[in-house]
Write a protein that holds these residues in place. Structure first.
Motif, PDB file in Angstrom:
ATOM      1  N   THR A  35     -24.860  58.423   7.477  1.00  0.00           N
ATOM      2  CA  THR A  35     -24.172  57.442   8.130  1.00  0.00           C
ATOM      3  C   THR A  35     -23.822  57.589   9.569  1.00  0.00           C
ATOM      4  O   THR A  35     -24.164  56.599  10.205  1.00  0.00           O
ATOM      5  CB  THR A  35     -22.982  57.033   7.318  1.00  0.00           C
ATOM      6  OG1 THR A  35     -23.295  57.025   5.996  1.00  0.00           O
ATOM      7  CG2 THR A  35     -21.967  55.952   7.785  1.00  0.00           C
ATOM      8  N   SER A  54     -15.224  47.764  10.277  1.00  0.00           N
ATOM      9  CA  SER A  54     -16.088  47.147   9.184  1.00  0.00           C
ATOM     10  C   SER A  54     -17.442  47.200   9.332  1.00  0.00           C
ATOM     11  O   SER A  54     -18.257  47.508   8.173  1.00  0.00           O
ATOM     12  CB  SER A  54     -15.836  45.485   9.071  1.00  0.00           C
ATOM     13  OG  SER A  54     -16.220  44.821  10.452  1.00  0.00           O
ATOM     14  N   TRP A  55     -17.999  47.315  10.574  1.00  0.00           N
ATOM     15  CA  TRP A  55     -19.191  47.638  10.951  1.00  0.00           C
ATOM     16  C   TRP A  55     -19.805  49.343  10.296  1.00  0.00           C
ATOM     17  O   TRP A  55     -20.810  49.368   9.458  1.00  0.00           O
ATOM     18  CB  TRP A  55     -19.628  47.762  12.248  1.00  0.00           C
ATOM     19  CG  TRP A  55     -21.186  47.879  12.772  1.00  0.00           C
ATOM     20  CD1 TRP A  55     -22.069  46.924  12.601  1.00  0.00           C
ATOM     21  CD2 TRP A  55     -21.481  49.142  13.354  1.00  0.00           C
ATOM     22  NE1 TRP A  55     -23.193  47.558  13.222  1.00  0.00           N
ATOM     23  CE2 TRP A  55     -22.933  48.878  13.696  1.00  0.00           C
ATOM     24  CE3 TRP A  55     -21.000  50.366  13.850  1.00  0.00           C
ATOM     25  CZ2 TRP A  55     -23.791  49.905  14.392  1.00  0.00           C
ATOM     26  CZ3 TRP A  55     -21.603  51.179  14.511  1.00  0.00           C
ATOM     27  CH2 TRP A  55     -23.122  51.003  14.963  1.00  0.00           C
ATOM     28  N   THR A  58     -19.803  49.032   6.561  1.00  0.00           N
ATOM     29  CA  THR A  58     -20.751  48.531   6.050  1.00  0.00           C
ATOM     30  C   THR A  58     -22.120  49.537   6.110  1.00  0.00           C
ATOM     31  O   THR A  58     -22.950  49.552   5.137  1.00  0.00           O
ATOM     32  CB  THR A  58     -21.194  47.206   6.985  1.00  0.00           C
ATOM     33  OG1 THR A  58     -20.362  46.371   6.764  1.00  0.00           O
ATOM     34  CG2 THR A  58     -22.700  46.525   6.294  1.00  0.00           C
ATOM     35  N   ARG A  61     -21.997  51.799   3.177  1.00  0.00           N
ATOM     36  CA  ARG A  61     -22.054  51.202   2.056  1.00  0.00           C
ATOM     37  C   ARG A  61     -23.592  51.178   1.556  1.00  0.00           C
ATOM     38  O   ARG A  61     -23.993  51.544   0.701  1.00  0.00           O
ATOM     39  CB  ARG A  61     -21.528  49.879   1.860  1.00  0.00           C
ATOM     40  CG  ARG A  61     -21.891  49.064   0.829  1.00  0.00           C
ATOM     41  CD  ARG A  61     -21.158  47.800   0.637  1.00  0.00           C
ATOM     42  NE  ARG A  61     -21.445  47.279   1.883  1.00  0.00           N
ATOM     43  CZ  ARG A  61     -22.289  46.041   2.137  1.00  0.00           C
ATOM     44  NH1 ARG A  61     -22.419  45.491   0.839  1.00  0.00           N
ATOM     45  NH2 ARG A  61     -22.361  45.500   3.172  1.00  0.00           N
ATOM     46  N   ASN A  62     -24.237  50.729   2.764  1.00  0.00           N
ATOM     47  CA  ASN A  62     -25.747  50.452   2.844  1.00  0.00           C
ATOM     48  C   ASN A  62     -26.385  51.920   2.601  1.00  0.00           C
ATOM     49  O   ASN A  62     -27.486  52.045   1.995  1.00  0.00           O
ATOM     50  CB  ASN A  62     -26.332  49.877   4.033  1.00  0.00           C
ATOM     51  CG  ASN A  62     -26.113  48.302   4.156  1.00  0.00           C
ATOM     52  OD1 ASN A  62     -25.630  47.763   3.072  1.00  0.00           O
ATOM     53  ND2 ASN A  62     -25.973  47.766   5.394  1.00  0.00           N
ATOM     54  N   LEU A  82     -16.121  47.086  -0.993  1.00  0.00           N
ATOM     55  CA  LEU A  82     -15.739  47.866   0.221  1.00  0.00           C
ATOM     56  C   LEU A  82     -14.079  47.947  -0.288  1.00  0.00           C
ATOM     57  O   LEU A  82     -13.411  47.261  -0.994  1.00  0.00           O
ATOM     58  CB  LEU A  82     -15.528  47.014   1.678  1.00  0.00           C
ATOM     59  CG  LEU A  82     -17.170  47.016   2.129  1.00  0.00           C
ATOM     60  CD1 LEU A  82     -17.099  46.248   3.350  1.00  0.00           C
ATOM     61  CD2 LEU A  82     -17.629  48.502   2.427  1.00  0.00           C
ATOM     62  N   GLN A  87     -11.777  45.045   3.664  1.00  0.00           N
ATOM     63  CA  GLN A  87     -12.067  43.652   3.251  1.00  0.00           C
ATOM     64  C   GLN A  87     -10.765  42.871   3.922  1.00  0.00           C
ATOM     65  O   GLN A  87     -10.947  41.597   4.263  1.00  0.00           O
ATOM     66  CB  GLN A  87     -12.039  43.373   1.851  1.00  0.00           C
ATOM     67  CG  GLN A  87     -13.566  43.925   1.358  1.00  0.00           C
ATOM     68  CD  GLN A  87     -13.843  43.487  -0.090  1.00  0.00           C
ATOM     69  OE1 GLN A  87     -12.786  43.135  -0.782  1.00  0.00           O
ATOM     70  NE2 GLN A  87     -14.948  43.750  -0.750  1.00  0.00           N
ATOM     71  N   LEU A  90     -11.351  41.693   7.338  1.00  0.00           N
ATOM     72  CA  LEU A  90     -12.548  41.090   7.715  1.00  0.00           C
ATOM     73  C   LEU A  90     -12.272  39.732   7.690  1.00  0.00           C
ATOM     74  O   LEU A  90     -11.612  39.059   6.934  1.00  0.00           O
ATOM     75  CB  LEU A  90     -13.844  41.546   6.584  1.00  0.00           C
ATOM     76  CG  LEU A  90     -15.292  41.006   6.729  1.00  0.00           C
ATOM     77  CD1 LEU A  90     -15.647  41.773   8.114  1.00  0.00           C
ATOM     78  CD2 LEU A  90     -16.040  41.276   5.602  1.00  0.00           C
ATOM     79  N   THR A  92     -13.904  35.810   8.285  1.00  0.00           N
ATOM     80  CA  THR A  92     -15.618  35.136   8.202  1.00  0.00           C
ATOM     81  C   THR A  92     -15.371  33.522   8.530  1.00  0.00           C
ATOM     82  O   THR A  92     -14.230  33.221   8.651  1.00  0.00           O
ATOM     83  CB  THR A  92     -16.251  35.370   6.798  1.00  0.00           C
ATOM     84  OG1 THR A  92     -15.090  34.662   5.832  1.00  0.00           O
ATOM     85  CG2 THR A  92     -16.213  37.039   6.464  1.00  0.00           C
TER      86      THR A  92
END
Length: 179
Positions: A35, A54-55, A58, A61-62, A82, A87, A90, A92
């Motif tokens: 990561t 959050s980036w 992410t 998580r990936n 997450l 969350q 976040l 949106t």
């Protein structure tokens, strides 16, 4: 911000997050290292430092998903969320859209909903609302313009030469509609 500063600020939280998903400390260390390699190589591409947390989560998580894919492990996607803390922060386009739609007058909101959400033809909407087709068409067009104006007022979006909205969602506390 440098990779070292990101490490200092977030490595412990990231490691806890990764361990909570893989349940193996050695594997978690490997995923954490992977990561941070990705963070180090892509940190310069992050446009808004406010979205750093959050980036990086992410990316983590990936990386976990990549690990599971490479080891042929399967997971239930709905169980892979997450942490709620990430969350909650976040913000949106959907958050803004909900607020904008809520503030639309009913005479615009209803035909727009029937057209763009339910997928009804404008002729059917006019019949259902007992009004002329031309009125229905103008209400739908007006609703779409009000939504665009809402994004411009709420989050500072602008229209480009093609008439498309462009911009980035602001943080929730800076958003005029979603506060």
């Amino acid at each position: 911000m440098t990779t070292k500063q990101v490490w200092t600020s977030y490595s412990k939280d990231l490691k806890r997050f990764i361990i909570s998903k893989v349940k193996d400390k050695t594997v978690a260390d490997d995923i954490l290292q992977d990561t941070f390699i990705k963070i180090h190589t892509k940190l310069h591409t992050l446009k808004d430092i406010k979205k750093l947390k959050s980036w990086i989560f992410t990316i983590a998580r990936n990386s976990i998903l990549d690990h599971w894919k490479n080891t042929n492990q399967t997971i239930e996607i709905e169980n892979f969320k997450l942490e709620s803390e990430v969350q909650e922060n976040l913000h949106t386009e959907q958050d803004c859209l909900r607020g904008i739609l809520k503030n639309l007058p009913k005479k615009y909101r209803d035909p727009l909903f029937l057209s763009d959400i339910k997928g009804l033809k404008q002729q059917e909407i006019a019949a259902q609302l007992n009004q002329p087709l031309s009125t229905t068409k103008s209400q739908i067009q007006r609703a779409r313009k009000l939504i665009a104006k809402g994004f411009m007022d709420c989050c500072g979006f602008t229209l480009n030469e093609q008439g498309n909205l462009v911009g980035e969602i602001q943080e929730k506390e800076d958003c005029k509609v979603c506060k």
